[in-house]
Scaffold this active site. Sequence first.
Site, PDB file in Angstrom:
ATOM      1  N   GLU A  81       4.174  -5.113   7.712  1.00  0.00           N
ATOM      2  CA  GLU A  81       3.445  -4.004   8.336  1.00  0.00           C
ATOM      3  C   GLU A  81       3.825  -3.780   9.787  1.00  0.00           C
ATOM      4  OE1 GLU A  81       0.769  -5.312   4.938  1.00  0.00           O
ATOM      5  OE2 GLU A  81       2.117  -6.250   6.380  1.00  0.00           O
TER       6      GLU A  81
ATOM      7  N   GLY B  36       0.567  -5.126   1.102  1.00  0.00           N
ATOM      8  CA  GLY B  36      -0.594  -5.225   0.233  1.00  0.00           C
ATOM      9  C   GLY B  36      -0.331  -6.061  -1.003  1.00  0.00           C
TER      10      GLY B  36
ATOM     11  N   GLU C 132      -0.917  -9.476   0.168  1.00  0.00           N
ATOM     12  CA  GLU C 132      -2.343  -9.678   0.429  1.00  0.00           C
ATOM     13  C   GLU C 132      -3.131  -9.822  -0.874  1.00  0.00           C
ATOM     14  OE1 GLU C 132      -3.413  -7.617   4.601  1.00  0.00           O
ATOM     15  OE2 GLU C 132      -2.429  -6.264   3.199  1.00  0.00           O
TER      16      GLU C 132
ATOM     17  N   ALA D 281       0.831  -1.200   0.000  1.00  0.00           N
ATOM     18  CA  ALA D 281       0.000   0.000   0.000  1.00  0.00           C
ATOM     19  C   ALA D 281       0.867   1.252   0.000  1.00  0.00           C
ATOM     20  CB  ALA D 281      -0.920  -0.003   1.223  1.00  0.00           C
TER      21      ALA D 281
END
Length: 683
Positions: free
Chosen positions: A124, A101, A104, A62
Amino acid sequence: MSKVTTRREGDVLVVSLDNPPVNAFSAEVRQQMAAAIEEAGESDEIRAVVIRAEGRMFSGGADITEFNSAPVDPSLPDLIDSIETLAKPVVIALNGTALGGGCEIALGCHYRIAVPSAKIGLPEVKIGILPGAGGTQRLPRVVGVEQALPIIVTGNPISAKKAESIGLVDRVVEPEKLREEAIAFAREVAERDEHPVSSRRTDKISDTDPDVFDDFREKHARRLRGQEAPEKCIQAVKLATELPYEEGIAKEREFFIELVSGTQSKALRHVFFAERQAGKIDGLAKDVRPLPVRKVGIIGAGTMGGGIAMNFLSAGYDVTIVERKQDALDRGVGIIRKNYDATARKGRMTTEQVDAAMGHLTTSLDYRDFADCDLVIEAVFELMEIKKEVFGRLDEICKPDAIMASNTSYLDVNEIAACTSRPENVLGLHFFSPANIMRLLEVVRGDKTSPQVLVTAMDLAKKIGKVAVVSGVCHGFIGNRMLAVRQEQANAMLMEGALPDQIDRVLLEFGFPMGPFQMADLAGLDLGWKEDESDSSTIRDVLCERGRRGQKTGKGFYDYDENRRRAPSEEVNEVIRDFASRSGKEQRDISEEEIRERLLYPMVNEGALILEEGIAQRAGDIDTVWVNGYGWPPYTGGPMFWADTIGLDRILAGLERYEGTMEDREISTLLREKAAKGEGFND
């Protein structure tokens, strides 16, 4: 130009991500990716989807700069849900690293293939949060809890080979075949009636031993101490084994929001951005380019010289080490080889890589072998007379454009440069011990250091894997100058009634790996101490005279057993009490709060003076130094960010309260001004 493009390869839609430098899943990328998935769902001609990326990595995850912005649809969790619920198989082709991300997104796809060099992870936790797009719920379902916990809680990525062995990756293919193999695989799985959906799987979590979570906490207790995000990660993974996916994902989102708005995450994000900002040098023209560096000379094969050499050898540079005596040279080279072999045994290097690194090493007893070096770094004894003698010799031998660097920890780089005919080519490169492991490098800019030489040093630091911070010239530069004021206060409190264990314990509880007296024992109390000049005038003198010279002798400020476990020493405490009684200082009980304030507040003040004087470019640079070089707990952001967090008015009030203990040190005008305005150093 679109950051996500689509191309039909027969009945397969190839979706390509191209958002350099790290292919972050920004709002624009998410919107375009969602449109591509919608295109695939609406077309009867498309039977499968391949998601791939341009560049050397799949995605760094992200865009964390959006964390403080209003949300933009679709969110990353919504995008991943749309991929997972597509009624056609989605194959992700990982051409390189997939983090956060990016990982993910891969978990939301039905199938995953990767190149051998790919790294996959959920880092993260390193910025004080947890995976917020299903990572804590999908990963355990795909690989099981025991495999998922270390990936999520430590934040360290795994290799494609490891990912394949635990079921995270279905196939590993060679880079040149990745695209065609992904398309062929997509056509192959399109024939299947069902496809694995990560969020619906229970086969890997149904028999989870509930003790696995406490066992993990116990095993990693030291690493996780004081941090909020790792514990939330463990809790979230545990919920994946106890709740339906929809409830688990709701709790994950709740934890994410709690963490991202908390102080620790803000501090860790500050550290993340401060490290990147530190590489930028204020006031330099944009067209300054680094000089070419191919061969590096190192003076001294001791602990520091050998460690410095390993940085360059591992990065593929040719290195020449020069020593005064053959036995010292042989010993130093032997230690370098031993260190490399130990790294190989741990699986961090191959035997071939070790041999390649050692193959770049040349040894000599003659300074004239530096004649063709592009950079020469001295790592000799920390005495100005010796440094000046060395640089005088280098000035006569090195080629005109060679850079000459001192690994000094404290000394005046301008004075060293002045003994050469080319001070513009001289600067300080202060490595931290062990130099082959510690990330920090203080790049000390002399008054006459040329912009090109400075840019070259910063470029080299990046190439050898260091976090570099520019410092001006002063005694101790940034880090050691601030360390000195902390040590002054530690020593002063010994005279007032505190003992080493009490002082060290306060810093341990704050989050440091060790306190000032533990650090002294580790470095050696006899560092710089001369037995023939000792006069028993200091505590250190007496301890050294008694053979208490630190961990290496089994006793220093502490007593050590055969496993180097420490215990307070009554002998040392008696020495301290004797000195204290003779000092005339009042003996009293000193609270932990006072110890913490007197150790840390003067450091903040010294940092403010460093900013005032222009020694550091920015407050974040000071934080970068202390987090990477001195063990300041990163989840507090470094000394200057921590001061901003608790309030500069509080720091100032504490300094004024203890002003009588600060010897001749002044309180910073910058600190006073910012405290009066309610500002912080990082505003």
